[in-house]
Design a protein around this motif. Structure first.
Motif, PDB file in Angstrom:
ATOM      1  N   ASN A 166       0.810  -1.223   0.000  1.00  6.54           N
ATOM      2  CA  ASN A 166       0.000   0.000   0.000  1.00  6.54           C
ATOM      3  C   ASN A 166       0.843   1.272   0.000  1.00  6.54           C
ATOM      4  OD1 ASN A 166      -2.368  -1.588   0.200  1.00  6.54           O
ATOM      5  ND2 ASN A 166      -2.161  -1.676   2.427  1.00  6.54           N
ATOM      6  N   SER A 180      -2.772  -8.501   4.361  1.00 10.99           N
ATOM      7  CA  SER A 180      -3.297  -7.959   3.114  1.00 10.99           C
ATOM      8  C   SER A 180      -4.749  -8.391   2.948  1.00 10.99           C
ATOM      9  CB  SER A 180      -2.464  -8.446   1.921  1.00 10.99           C
ATOM     10  OG  SER A 180      -3.103  -8.107   0.704  1.00 10.99           O
ATOM     11  N   LYS A 182      -6.463  -7.463   0.499  1.00  7.11           N
ATOM     12  CA  LYS A 182      -6.570  -7.737  -0.935  1.00  7.11           C
ATOM     13  C   LYS A 182      -6.319  -9.213  -1.209  1.00  7.11           C
ATOM     14  CE  LYS A 182      -4.759  -6.306  -5.437  1.00  7.11           C
ATOM     15  NZ  LYS A 182      -3.828  -5.394  -6.158  1.00  7.11           N
ATOM     16  N   ASN A 186      -9.049 -11.864  -2.728  1.00 14.09           N
ATOM     17  CA  ASN A 186      -8.701 -12.683  -3.892  1.00 14.09           C
ATOM     18  C   ASN A 186      -8.875 -14.174  -3.602  1.00 14.09           C
ATOM     19  OD1 ASN A 186      -8.060 -10.549  -5.589  1.00 14.09           O
ATOM     20  ND2 ASN A 186      -5.909 -10.516  -4.974  1.00 14.09           N
ATOM     21  N   LYS A 208     -12.313   0.389   2.840  1.00 12.59           N
ATOM     22  CA  LYS A 208     -11.127  -0.117   2.136  1.00 12.59           C
ATOM     23  C   LYS A 208     -11.419  -1.484   1.519  1.00 12.59           C
ATOM     24  CE  LYS A 208      -6.331  -1.531   3.046  1.00 12.59           C
ATOM     25  NZ  LYS A 208      -5.269  -1.616   4.086  1.00 12.59           N
ATOM     26  N   THR A 211     -13.708  -1.219  -1.518  1.00  9.51           N
ATOM     27  CA  THR A 211     -12.989  -0.814  -2.725  1.00  9.51           C
ATOM     28  C   THR A 211     -12.292  -2.008  -3.370  1.00  9.51           C
ATOM     29  OG1 THR A 211     -12.635   1.424  -1.848  1.00  9.51           O
ATOM     30  CG2 THR A 211     -11.179   0.698  -3.624  1.00  9.51           C
ATOM     31  N   ILE A 212     -11.673  -2.849  -2.539  1.00 11.84           N
ATOM     32  CA  ILE A 212     -11.019  -4.061  -3.053  1.00 11.84           C
ATOM     33  C   ILE A 212     -12.061  -4.988  -3.674  1.00 11.84           C
ATOM     34  CG2 ILE A 212      -9.678  -6.105  -2.417  1.00 11.84           C
ATOM     35  CD1 ILE A 212      -8.482  -4.426  -0.121  1.00 11.84           C
ATOM     36  N   THR A 215     -13.312  -3.942  -7.142  1.00 12.02           N
ATOM     37  CA  THR A 215     -12.357  -4.125  -8.239  1.00 12.02           C
ATOM     38  C   THR A 215     -11.992  -5.587  -8.459  1.00 12.02           C
ATOM     39  OG1 THR A 215     -10.510  -3.739  -6.714  1.00 12.02           O
ATOM     40  CG2 THR A 215     -11.365  -1.837  -7.918  1.00 12.02           C
ATOM     41  N   THR A 216     -12.502  -6.487  -7.616  1.00 11.61           N
ATOM     42  CA  THR A 216     -12.175  -7.907  -7.715  1.00 11.61           C
ATOM     43  C   THR A 216     -13.345  -8.739  -8.204  1.00 11.61           C
ATOM     44  OG1 THR A 216     -10.616  -7.674  -5.871  1.00 11.61           O
ATOM     45  CG2 THR A 216     -11.261  -9.917  -6.462  1.00 11.61           C
TER      46      THR A 216
END
Length: 372
Positions: A166, A180, A182, A186, A208, A211-212, A215-216
């Motif tokens: 980050n 993480s 993110k 995933n 936060k 947002t991840i 986009t995933t």
């Protein structure tokens, strides 16, 4: 003779009483580490990345030294107005680790109160002047770039709350220890189908994660905000679009528990329900029934540790089973001590970042079970 008998009786009385007297000795609490250091004038703290938790201040001074041939000097620097709860628990983790290793240590705490630059700079300076070369710095990610510009030469600094991915820049003498989210999202994406839905609360962390998520995950059908108060849960969960969907719960443990029970109460059954580390908590087992969470899948980045180490750290009041900040602190102090040469911790440090391997878990009637 009368006076002699009186004297003997008085003497016998005091001697008899003294043999039965109990003296209470108050032992110092093991988390009490001295008296506070002098602090600079308090500057109003900046907006926090982690919600502030103001508790009794940690008392700062040098810790007792265990008599052993090894020694480690460690400074803990933190802003008490922002991360007091995390700091106390992290220090307990450090003390439990030292106890388990049976090493000679010297620990000193430096409280900057807030995250203003002057106080941070002074804390690092004072730590260096006191002869400390290893530092655990519990600052939020928003001031990491300033930490990079502070005078930390000759110091090894571990940041439990910051992840390297980050950051725009990094320092070679810094080790970044945050998990993480993110990577967790995933990992959870493996269970996604073409019908994705999400419930979320507004906070720094959940925003936060949202947002991840955005986009995933693809083909997102429903996104609903769960307010902190006054939710009409029937209207929230009774939505035909949620049936057979991949429902992502980006909510606190209490709201997650309510949503799980309400979904079953109104016969709304998503194909699978996903959530991150924020709901990897034993409370989800006590706040819900087993049928409520039969299709719940959680992601966690906390790895298992030696049973004796776990029990020792637990005895100091730290939680390295479910609290990722405590686990990150354990990884950090172990790495600062011997770079994990002993292999005590399975989580690795590569290129100055702790490399967590997220795993997926389901719940049972008794706890959590990893999905292989």
């Amino acid at each position: 003779m009368k006076y002699l008998l009186s004297f003997l009786l008085i003497t016998f009385f005091f001697v008899g009483c003294s043999t039965k007297q109990e003296v209470e000795i108050k032992l110092p609490d093991k988390t009490d580490i001295g008296t506070p250091i002098e602090k600079e004038e308090v500057i109003k703290p900046i907006e926090e990345e982690i919600e502030p938790i103001i508790e009794d201040p940690i008392i700062e001074d040098e810790m007792p030294i265990i008599d052993n041939s090894e020694i480690m000097k460690l400074a803990v620097i933190y802003p008490s107005k922002i991360v007091a709860k995390y700091a106390k628990s992290s220090i307990n983790t450090v003390l439990g680790y030292f106890d388990y290793k049976k090493i000679k240590y010297e620990l000193k705490v430096f409280d900057t109160l807030s995250e203003d630059e002057q106080s941070i700079q002074k804390a690092f300076y004072d730590a260096k002047e006191a002869g400390f070369t290893n530092v655990i710095a519990l600052f939020t990610p928003r001031v990491t770039e300033f930490l990079h510009s502070a005078d930390t030469s000759d110091l090894k600094v571990y940041l439990p709350l910051t992840n390297k991915q980050n950051l725009v820049s990094h320092n070679n003498n810094f080790i970044y220890g945050a998990i993480s989210y993110k990577d967790q999202v995933n990992k959870l994406f493996e269970y996604s189908n073409t019908n994705n839905t999400m419930f979320y609360e507004k906070s720094f962390l959940t925003n936060k994660i949202k947002t991840i998520y955005d986009t995933t995950f693809f083909d997102i059908k429903v996104v609903k905000e769960i307010k902190k108060k006054r939710n009409y849960f029937k209207g929230i969960v009774k939505d035909y679009r949620i049936k057979n969907s991949t429902l992502f719960l980006n909510t606190s443990i209490v709201k997650t528990s309510i949503l799980l029970s309400q979904l079953r109460a109104y016969n709304i059954y998503p194909k699978v329900i996903l959530s991150t580390q924020i709901n990897y908590n034993p409370k989800v087992l006590t706040l819900t029934q087993e049928k409520d969470r039969s299709n719940l899948v959680l992601a966690s980045s906390i790895d298992s540790v030696d049973d004796t180490l776990r029990d020792t750290v637990l005895s100091y009041g730290s939680d390295i089973l479910y609290n990722w900040v405590d686990y990150s602190t354990l990884v950090g102090v172990n790495y600062l001590y011997d770079q994990n040469i002993s292999g005590l911790i399975t989580t690795r440090v590569e290129d100055n970042q702790v490399m967590y391997e997220p795993k997926l878990l389901k719940t049972t009637a008794y706890g959590f079970l990893e999905i292989k």
